[in-house]
Scaffold this active site. Structure first.
Site, short mmCIF file in Angstrom:
data_model
loop_
_atom_site.label_atom_id
_atom_site.label_comp_id
_atom_site.label_asym_id
_atom_site.label_seq_id
_atom_site.Cartn_x
_atom_site.Cartn_y
_atom_site.Cartn_z
N SER A 40 0.81 -1.21 0.00
CA SER A 40 0.00 0.00 0.00
C SER A 40 0.85 1.26 0.00
O SER A 40 0.33 2.35 -0.25
CB SER A 40 -0.92 0.02 1.23
OG SER A 40 -0.16 -0.05 2.42
N HIS A 61 -2.89 -3.35 -5.49
CA HIS A 61 -3.18 -2.88 -4.14
C HIS A 61 -4.67 -3.02 -3.84
O HIS A 61 -5.48 -2.21 -4.29
CB HIS A 61 -2.72 -1.43 -3.98
CG HIS A 61 -3.05 -0.86 -2.63
ND1 HIS A 61 -3.38 0.46 -2.44
CD2 HIS A 61 -3.12 -1.44 -1.41
CE1 HIS A 61 -3.64 0.67 -1.17
NE2 HIS A 61 -3.50 -0.48 -0.52
N GLU A 73 -5.95 -1.05 -7.02
CA GLU A 73 -5.07 -0.19 -7.83
C GLU A 73 -4.06 -1.09 -8.55
O GLU A 73 -3.33 -1.84 -7.90
CB GLU A 73 -4.35 0.82 -6.96
CG GLU A 73 -5.28 1.86 -6.33
CD GLU A 73 -4.56 2.77 -5.35
OE1 GLU A 73 -4.97 3.94 -5.24
OE2 GLU A 73 -3.61 2.31 -4.67
N ASN A 111 -4.44 6.48 -1.44
CA ASN A 111 -3.73 6.83 -0.20
C ASN A 111 -3.02 8.17 -0.31
O ASN A 111 -2.86 8.87 0.70
CB ASN A 111 -2.75 5.74 0.19
CG ASN A 111 -3.42 4.58 0.90
OD1 ASN A 111 -4.52 4.74 1.44
ND2 ASN A 111 -2.79 3.43 0.91
#
Length: 205
Positions: A40, A61, A73, A111
């Site tokens: 991540s 991800h 992702e 993120n």
């Protein structure tokens, strides 16, 4: 794993163990096997650099909790081939996820946006002297969030959030990426959220 088309790694979020595992996977798997990492926050390019065939290394991800969250992702590292990325994207679709493509940058897409936003929310707790409950209500009723920031942090895991924040901050040195002291203290005290029974809220069930 020797005859798999795709292998997805999801071990501890640390670079050296991942690189060691990818070296081993390269030895075991077929030359055309796509090797994906579920990292991540770490660099997919750095993970792939441990192999002699970085063109087949990509990021996949999955978001936590993976059984519930639809997004994955698909991360193209510096040397990832288009074929490997396409394979990972197709796999994401076949298993019922909503894949999106991006390149290998710190925090990738979600993120990179969400980490500083959640950190800001926690800073507002102290600066605005708002309660945890009222902050969550404010963001749900005023910003349309399906879940308040404190509820979300408890679900993801405060320790996980702090770890990812620090990893991204080390790469970017952007102040908003650094986890607020309040979150660091909570993580150090074992107040990790739902999984520990207590975070911003208590969980007795």
């Amino acid at each position: 794993l020797a005859d798999c088309d795709v292998v997805i790694e999801a071990i501890v979020e640390a670079l050296e163990p991942k690189q060691e595992l990818f070296r081993e996977l390269e030895r075991i798997c077929r030359p055309d096997t796509v090797l994906a990492t579920n990292t991540s926050a770490l660099s997919v390019t750095e993970i792939g650099s441990a192999t002699s065939s970085p063109e087949r290394v990509v990021g996949m991800h999955f978001f936590n909790p993976a059984p519930l969250m639809p997004l994955v992702e698909i991360v193209q590292a510096e040397l990832s081939s288009d074929e490997a990325v396409d394979t990972a994207f197709s796999l994401g679709q076949r298993i019922g996820k909503h894949p999106i493509r991006c390149h290998d940058t710190p925090g990738f897409v979600v993120n990179r946006v969400l980490i500083p936003l959640l950190n800001d929310c926690v800073r507002v707790l102290d600066e605005a002297r708002v309660t945890v409950e009222d902050l969550d209500v404010g963001m749900k009723q005023g910003a349309g969030w399906p879940m308040g920031p404190c509820e979300l942090l408890d679900l993801v895991g405060i320790d996980v959030h702090v770890h990812v924040s620090e990893a991204i901050w080390e790469k970017l040195r952007e102040p908003r990426m650094a986890a607020p002291p309040r979150l660091v203290a909570m993580a150090n005290a074992g107040l990790h959220g739902r999984k520990s029974g207590r975070g911003f809220y208590r969980y007795d069930d």
